[in-house]
Scaffold this motif. Sequence first.
Motif, short mmCIF file in Angstrom:
data_model
loop_
_atom_site.label_atom_id
_atom_site.label_comp_id
_atom_site.label_asym_id
_atom_site.label_seq_id
_atom_site.Cartn_x
_atom_site.Cartn_y
_atom_site.Cartn_z
N ILE A 49 -37.43 -27.33 -15.63
CA ILE A 49 -38.27 -27.81 -14.66
C ILE A 49 -39.30 -28.83 -15.26
N SER A 50 -39.22 -30.11 -14.65
CA SER A 50 -40.13 -31.39 -15.05
C SER A 50 -41.55 -31.15 -14.99
N GLN A 51 -42.35 -31.82 -15.62
CA GLN A 51 -43.77 -31.53 -15.70
C GLN A 51 -44.48 -31.79 -14.22
N ASP A 52 -43.84 -32.93 -13.64
CA ASP A 52 -44.21 -33.11 -12.14
C ASP A 52 -44.00 -31.96 -11.29
N ASN A 53 -42.67 -31.30 -11.46
CA ASN A 53 -42.34 -30.13 -10.53
C ASN A 53 -42.95 -29.10 -10.86
N ALA A 54 -43.36 -28.78 -12.43
CA ALA A 54 -44.25 -27.89 -12.75
C ALA A 54 -45.63 -27.80 -12.09
N LYS A 55 -46.09 -28.89 -12.03
CA LYS A 55 -47.31 -29.09 -11.39
C LYS A 55 -47.50 -28.88 -9.88
N LYS A 56 -46.37 -29.37 -9.25
CA LYS A 56 -46.42 -28.99 -7.71
C LYS A 56 -46.26 -27.61 -7.54
N VAL A 57 -45.59 -26.84 -8.21
CA VAL A 57 -45.20 -25.38 -8.16
C VAL A 57 -46.65 -24.73 -8.34
N SER A 58 -47.34 -24.90 -9.38
CA SER A 58 -48.48 -24.43 -10.01
C SER A 58 -49.62 -24.56 -8.65
N LYS A 59 -49.71 -26.14 -8.14
CA LYS A 59 -50.75 -26.29 -7.23
C LYS A 59 -50.03 -25.36 -5.94
N ILE A 60 -49.19 -25.29 -5.50
CA ILE A 60 -48.88 -24.32 -4.49
C ILE A 60 -49.40 -22.92 -4.70
N ILE A 61 -49.17 -22.41 -5.97
CA ILE A 61 -49.73 -21.03 -6.24
C ILE A 61 -51.13 -21.09 -6.16
N ARG A 62 -51.84 -22.08 -6.76
CA ARG A 62 -53.20 -21.98 -6.49
C ARG A 62 -53.77 -22.15 -5.30
N ASP A 63 -53.13 -23.15 -4.34
CA ASP A 63 -53.80 -23.41 -3.02
C ASP A 63 -53.43 -22.09 -2.08
N GLU A 64 -52.02 -21.55 -2.11
CA GLU A 64 -51.69 -20.90 -0.96
C GLU A 64 -51.17 -19.52 -1.47
N GLY A 65 -51.27 -19.25 -2.89
CA GLY A 65 -51.35 -17.95 -3.41
C GLY A 65 -52.26 -17.04 -3.31
N PRO A 66 -52.51 -15.71 -3.66
CA PRO A 66 -53.66 -14.90 -3.51
C PRO A 66 -54.51 -15.27 -4.76
N LYS A 67 -55.79 -14.96 -4.64
CA LYS A 67 -56.95 -15.21 -5.71
C LYS A 67 -56.55 -14.28 -6.90
N GLY A 68 -56.81 -15.08 -8.08
CA GLY A 68 -56.80 -14.17 -9.09
C GLY A 68 -55.18 -14.35 -9.83
N VAL A 69 -54.58 -15.31 -9.33
CA VAL A 69 -53.12 -15.49 -10.12
C VAL A 69 -53.26 -16.99 -10.85
N LYS A 70 -52.79 -16.90 -12.13
CA LYS A 70 -52.92 -17.97 -12.66
C LYS A 70 -51.32 -18.55 -12.94
N ALA A 71 -51.14 -19.86 -13.29
CA ALA A 71 -50.01 -20.49 -13.29
C ALA A 71 -50.24 -21.29 -14.61
N GLN A 72 -49.31 -21.28 -15.67
CA GLN A 72 -49.56 -22.15 -16.57
C GLN A 72 -48.21 -22.75 -17.14
N VAL A 73 -48.13 -24.16 -17.25
CA VAL A 73 -46.88 -24.60 -17.79
C VAL A 73 -46.69 -24.74 -19.32
N GLN A 74 -45.43 -23.89 -19.53
CA GLN A 74 -45.14 -23.84 -20.94
C GLN A 74 -43.89 -24.51 -21.25
N GLY A 75 -43.80 -25.68 -21.39
CA GLY A 75 -42.60 -26.58 -21.91
C GLY A 75 -41.82 -26.92 -20.39
N GLU A 76 -40.73 -26.34 -20.33
CA GLU A 76 -39.93 -26.46 -19.00
C GLU A 76 -39.77 -25.37 -18.10
N GLU A 77 -40.85 -24.42 -18.26
CA GLU A 77 -41.04 -23.17 -17.43
C GLU A 77 -42.44 -23.00 -17.17
N LEU A 78 -42.65 -22.04 -16.16
CA LEU A 78 -44.10 -21.71 -15.81
C LEU A 78 -44.22 -20.36 -15.73
#
Length: 163
Positions: A102-131
Amino acid sequence: MPSESSFDIVSKIDRQEADNALNQAAKEISTRFDFRGVGAGISWSGEAVEIRANSEERAKAVLDVFKEKLVKRGVSLKHLDPADPKLSGKEYRLAVAMKEGISQDNAKKVSKIIRDEGPKGVKAQVQGEELRVSSKSRDDLQSVISLLKSKDFDFALQYINYR
């Protein structure tokens, strides 16, 4: 719950299944009547797949056979990145790159979706080519997986290490 639960989001190719699909495609190409006498072939070229044929249409037809075999083996077609057929001597060659990670840009897109639309209290962090996605509630993690499966990304996602 005393500790946090988590899972990883990755984009990996099952190499064994991809190799099996390539071997099946090569076998079918060698026996099919419409590929007789056109010099059609498919093989690994390092990390990529190389397709050869005497016309551009035959090269694309070999690619279609390979895609069909990948789908039957459960490998996502989003991993493929085919180039245009190029004339090399008397035959056309088609290089198909296999995308992983997963490229850095795509990882940021996925984590933004999790932050915006996902449940509260869920954290997403990028670790190299995975999340890595973590939360105190396993139900929240399940809803994040459902949310991401409902989205249409131009790259394949797998969910691993659920604990």
